[in-house]
Design an enzyme around this catalytic site. Structure first.
Site, PDB file in Angstrom:
ATOM      1  CG  ASN A   1      -0.342   0.018   2.505  1.00  0.00           C
ATOM      2  OD1 ASN A   1       0.662  -0.639   2.729  1.00  0.00           O
ATOM      3  ND2 ASN A   1      -0.895   0.792   3.409  1.00  0.00           N
TER       4      ASN A   1
ATOM      5  CB  CYS B   1      -2.337   0.289   8.054  1.00  0.00           C
ATOM      6  SG  CYS B   1      -0.931   1.382   8.329  1.00  0.00           S
TER       7      CYS B   1
ATOM      8  CB  THR C   1       0.704 -12.321   6.381  1.00  0.00           C
ATOM      9  OG1 THR C   1      -0.186 -12.416   5.278  1.00  0.00           O
ATOM     10  CG2 THR C   1       2.070 -12.784   5.964  1.00  0.00           C
TER      11      THR C   1
ATOM     12  CD  GLU D   1       8.566  -1.884  12.403  1.00  0.00           C
ATOM     13  OE1 GLU D   1       8.376  -1.140  11.428  1.00  0.00           O
ATOM     14  OE2 GLU D   1       8.720  -3.121  12.305  1.00  0.00           O
TER      15      GLU D   1
ATOM     16  N   GLY E   1       2.127  -5.864   7.271  1.00  0.00           N
ATOM     17  CA  GLY E   1       1.190  -6.491   6.356  1.00  0.00           C
ATOM     18  C   GLY E   1      -0.075  -6.873   7.099  1.00  0.00           C
ATOM     19  CB  SER E   2      -2.835  -9.077   6.149  1.00  0.00           C
ATOM     20  OG  SER E   2      -2.165 -10.303   5.944  1.00  0.00           O
ATOM     21  CB  THR E   3      -4.266  -9.363  11.284  1.00  0.00           C
ATOM     22  OG1 THR E   3      -4.208  -7.964  11.617  1.00  0.00           O
ATOM     23  CG2 THR E   3      -4.422 -10.177  12.554  1.00  0.00           C
TER      24      THR E   3
ATOM     25  CD  GLU F   1       4.508  -1.680  13.452  1.00  0.00           C
ATOM     26  OE1 GLU F   1       3.349  -1.246  13.608  1.00  0.00           O
ATOM     27  OE2 GLU F   1       5.401  -1.533  14.299  1.00  0.00           O
TER      28      GLU F   1
HETATM   29  P1  NAD Z   1       0.105  -9.309   3.194  1.00  0.00           P
HETATM   30  O1  NAD Z   1       0.159  -9.795   4.593  1.00  0.00           O
HETATM   31  O2  NAD Z   1      -0.662 -10.097   2.203  1.00  0.00           O
HETATM   32  O3  NAD Z   1       1.570  -9.185   2.586  1.00  0.00           O
HETATM   33  C1  NAD Z   1       2.567  -8.382   3.178  1.00  0.00           C
HETATM   34  C2  NAD Z   1       3.927  -8.923   2.790  1.00  0.00           C
HETATM   35  O4  NAD Z   1       4.083 -10.214   3.366  1.00  0.00           O
HETATM   36  C3  NAD Z   1       4.120  -9.099   1.293  1.00  0.00           C
HETATM   37  O5  NAD Z   1       5.451  -8.793   0.954  1.00  0.00           O
HETATM   38  C4  NAD Z   1       3.842 -10.582   1.106  1.00  0.00           C
HETATM   39  O6  NAD Z   1       4.460 -11.123  -0.025  1.00  0.00           O
HETATM   40  C5  NAD Z   1       4.438 -11.150   2.376  1.00  0.00           C
HETATM   41  N1  NAD Z   1       3.913 -12.457   2.783  1.00  0.00           N
HETATM   42  C6  NAD Z   1       2.710 -13.026   2.470  1.00  0.00           C
HETATM   43  N2  NAD Z   1       2.613 -14.240   3.028  1.00  0.00           N
HETATM   44  C7  NAD Z   1       3.758 -14.454   3.721  1.00  0.00           C
HETATM   45  C8  NAD Z   1       4.241 -15.510   4.535  1.00  0.00           C
HETATM   46  N3  NAD Z   1       3.520 -16.620   4.733  1.00  0.00           N
HETATM   47  N4  NAD Z   1       5.447 -15.390   5.109  1.00  0.00           N
HETATM   48  C9  NAD Z   1       6.172 -14.266   4.948  1.00  0.00           C
HETATM   49  N5  NAD Z   1       5.777 -13.222   4.178  1.00  0.00           N
HETATM   50  C10 NAD Z   1       4.578 -13.313   3.576  1.00  0.00           C
HETATM   51  O7  NAD Z   1      -0.406  -7.817   3.296  1.00  0.00           O
HETATM   52  P2  NAD Z   1      -0.753  -6.845   2.078  1.00  0.00           P
HETATM   53  O8  NAD Z   1      -2.060  -7.273   1.492  1.00  0.00           O
HETATM   54  O9  NAD Z   1       0.445  -6.703   1.202  1.00  0.00           O
HETATM   55  O10 NAD Z   1      -0.933  -5.449   2.837  1.00  0.00           O
HETATM   56  C11 NAD Z   1      -2.149  -4.991   3.338  1.00  0.00           C
HETATM   57  C12 NAD Z   1      -2.202  -5.207   4.830  1.00  0.00           C
HETATM   58  O11 NAD Z   1      -1.094  -4.566   5.452  1.00  0.00           O
HETATM   59  C13 NAD Z   1      -3.429  -4.600   5.472  1.00  0.00           C
HETATM   60  O12 NAD Z   1      -3.942  -5.511   6.417  1.00  0.00           O
HETATM   61  C14 NAD Z   1      -2.899  -3.359   6.166  1.00  0.00           C
HETATM   62  O13 NAD Z   1      -3.643  -2.940   7.277  1.00  0.00           O
HETATM   63  C15 NAD Z   1      -1.554  -3.814   6.571  1.00  0.00           C
HETATM   64  N6  NAD Z   1      -0.667  -2.676   6.809  1.00  0.00           N
HETATM   65  C16 NAD Z   1      -0.292  -2.399   8.097  1.00  0.00           C
HETATM   66  C17 NAD Z   1       0.530  -1.313   8.353  1.00  0.00           C
HETATM   67  C18 NAD Z   1       0.992  -0.987   9.750  1.00  0.00           C
HETATM   68  O14 NAD Z   1       1.933  -0.226   9.880  1.00  0.00           O
HETATM   69  N7  NAD Z   1       0.379  -1.523  10.780  1.00  0.00           N
HETATM   70  C19 NAD Z   1       0.956  -0.507   7.299  1.00  0.00           C
HETATM   71  C20 NAD Z   1       0.548  -0.828   6.005  1.00  0.00           C
HETATM   72  C21 NAD Z   1      -0.257  -1.923   5.765  1.00  0.00           C
END
Ligand code: NAD
Length: 483
Positions: free
Chosen positions: A152, A285, A232, A464, A228-230, A250
């Site tokens: 994002n 996010c 993952t 962080e 990333g997502s909760t 995060e």
């Molecule tokens: P995602 O979890 O699908 O992917 C994030 C990253 O993790 C990608 O690089 C992906 O390739 C990698 N990944 C996927 N599966 C994995 C695994 N099994 N092991 C290791 N790495 C893996 O998330 P997304 O769809 O790319 O991002 C959107 C999400 O991120 C939303 O839930 C959003 O709220 C969250 N987000 C949080 C913050 C924060 O700072 N809290 C900031 C931005 C986005």
């Protein structure tokens, strides 16, 4: 045929993935393929970790000033190519070019510069003891660390992780999202020009379940910083647990924005409230997706709010007048549309938006969703509990402060909350009771890089930003010397 083929950065060299497999990278504005990204394997990760392990000892003993100089040089090179980076980020993610130019890329530059500046004066504690001894704490780099970032805010979050990791003296194996791999690849090229020693920064492109998981499970990787997502995040926590590996997570959010009747709802604040829901198509996010409005002003606020949301322009990310571009992928577009259908199915009314937008010409294949406002759903409705991560805001009325706090805290997430009030005592009172990592009062998205960043509950683990990030990427060692 896509004209851009990205490479991995391993051991200071741009390399194709060993198995010569590639993933298509789509341009969200048109739906067309415009690049190819390495579909790397665990074997590529092995090579990257080995290169990082070779580089780590010398990098750890490189003076902080020298590490800072290199980070600053990389920041300068990115800044000098601001337009190219912004254009690539917009093309890769569908976000408005104006946002990439004003927020994403400048923040990436700031991340590098901030941690370059922060690490130099960072000193360890020391205590003189009564028994004729000095007790001090070394903060030593961990060795090789992993950084995994989402789609994002691609370069913004990629640098948010690699900058403190490198500044603190670690060698890095990083993986950007396979959905938006382009700007990290460009940064990798520039890191060679910058003069980082080979192996200090490695970038392995590819899918999460292969490359990401291989980084997390690799015994040579001492810590993983993940955004990333909760879902993952939970997988990463479980995969890291058998090795007691440090993780910083995060994760997602379902953030409330609370409007009290005593708030200053002049145009500037109202514009910020609208922006807090729809900036970057709602794909931040920190966006407020639950808009809690005190019942005594609900109708008047609703009318002014909807007028503004309807006026948002959805269109070509490259146009200067565009407020919302395209959603990042076909898959994410389908998910957001399914969430809107779910809101309808559980009894929500669509006050505006609610549909996909078909734009003309080359944009007809793009993934556009009208800014959508839902109302009529209780706080426990699925729509008000699950993260949608798109241009969808749900309006929820409340009667008093107590109820607002209960609704705001009443989800599994705890990333960020914002609220709007003219009462200073209420500001302090409510801020202290909101169960979130970040609270904004009468503002939104004002971030100071020196402050901790992160969420409670299912929004993450650890913090962080500022010294928190430097702490995460180092191991404290207590030393006691008697004289
Ligand atoms: P995602 O979890 O699908 O992917 C994030 C990253 O993790 C990608 O690089 C992906 O390739 C990698 N990944 C996927 N599966 C994995 C695994 N099994 N092991 C290791 N790495 C893996 O998330 P997304 O769809 O790319 O991002 C959107 C999400 O991120 C939303 O839930 C959003 O709220 C969250 N987000 C949080 C913050 C924060 O700072 N809290 C900031 C931005 C986005």
């Amino acid at each position: 045929m896509p004209n851009l083929r990205l490479a991995n950065l391993i051991d200071g060299r741009l390399q194709a993935p060993r198995q010569e497999r590639w993933l298509d990278v789509f341009e969200p504005a048109t739906g067309a393929v415009f690049a190819q990204c390495p579909d790397s394997s665990a074997e590529d990760v092995d090579f990257a970790v080995a290169a990082a392990q070779r580089a780590a000892p010398a990098w750890a003993s490189t003076p902080a000033e020298q590490r800072a100089r290199l980070l600053n040089r990389l920041a300068d090179l990115i800044e000098a190519r601001l337009d190219a980076f912004a254009a690539l980020e917009s093309r890769d993610s569908g976000k408005p070019l104006s946002l990439a130019r004003s927020l994403d890329i400048p923040r990436a530059v700031s991340n590098l510069r901030y941690f370059a500046a922060a690490v130099v004066p960072w000193s360890s504690e020391s205590h003189a003891m009564e028994l004729g001894a000095i007790n001090y704490t070394l903060r030593q780099p961990l060795g090789v660390v992993g950084c995994i970032s989402p789609w994002n805010l691609p370069l913004y979050l990629f640098t948010w992780k690699i900058a403190p990791a490198l500044a603190a003296g670690n060698a890095v194996v990083a993986k950007p999202s396979e959905i938006t791999p382009c700007t990290a690849a460009l940064l990798g090229e520039l890191s060679i020009e910058t003069g980082f020693p080979a192996g200090v920064l490695n970038i392995v492109q590819g899918r999460g379940p292969t490359v990401g998981q291989a980084i997390v499970e690799h015994r040579g990787v001492k810590a993983v910083s993940f955004t990333g997502s909760t879902r993952t995040g939970a997988q990463i926590a479980a995969a890291a647990a058998p090795q007691f590996k440090k993780v910083s997570l995060e994760l997602g959010g379902k953030n409330p924005a609370i409007v009290f009747a005593d708030a200053d709802l002049g145009d500037a604040n109202l514009d910020t409230i609208v922006r807090s829901g729809f900036a970057n198509q709602g794909e931040i996010c920190l966006c407020g997706s639950r808009l809690l409005v005190q019942r005594s002003i609900y109708d008047s606020f609703r009318a002014r709010y909807l007028e503004r949301v309807r006026a948002l322009r959805v269109g070509d990310p490259g146009d200067a007048g565009t407020d919302l571009g395209a959603l990042v992928s076909r898959e994410h577009f389908d998910k957001v549309m399914a969430c809107i259908a779910q809101a309808r199915a559980e009894g929500g009314q669509v006050a505006c938006g609610g549909e996909a937008l078909a734009l003309p010409g080359a944009l007809s294949g793009g993934w556009y969703v009208a800014p959508t406002v839902i109302e009529g759903l209780g706080p426990d409705a699925v729509t008000n509990q699950q993260e949608i991560f798109g241009p969808v805001v749900s309006l929820i009325p409340f009667d008093d402060e107590e109820e607002a706090i209960a609704i705001a805290n009443g989800t599994g997430y705890g990333l960020a909350a914002s609220f709007w009030t003219g009462d200073l005592a209420r500001a302090h009172r409510v801020a202290s009771r909101l169960d979130f990592g970040i609270v904004w009062i009468n503002c939104w998205l004002l971030r100071d890089l020196r402050t901790p960043f992160g969420g409670t509950k299912q929004s993450g683990l650890g913090r962080e930003g500022g010294v928190e990030a430097l702490r995460f990427f180092t191991e404290p060692k207590n030393v006691c010397i008697r004289y």
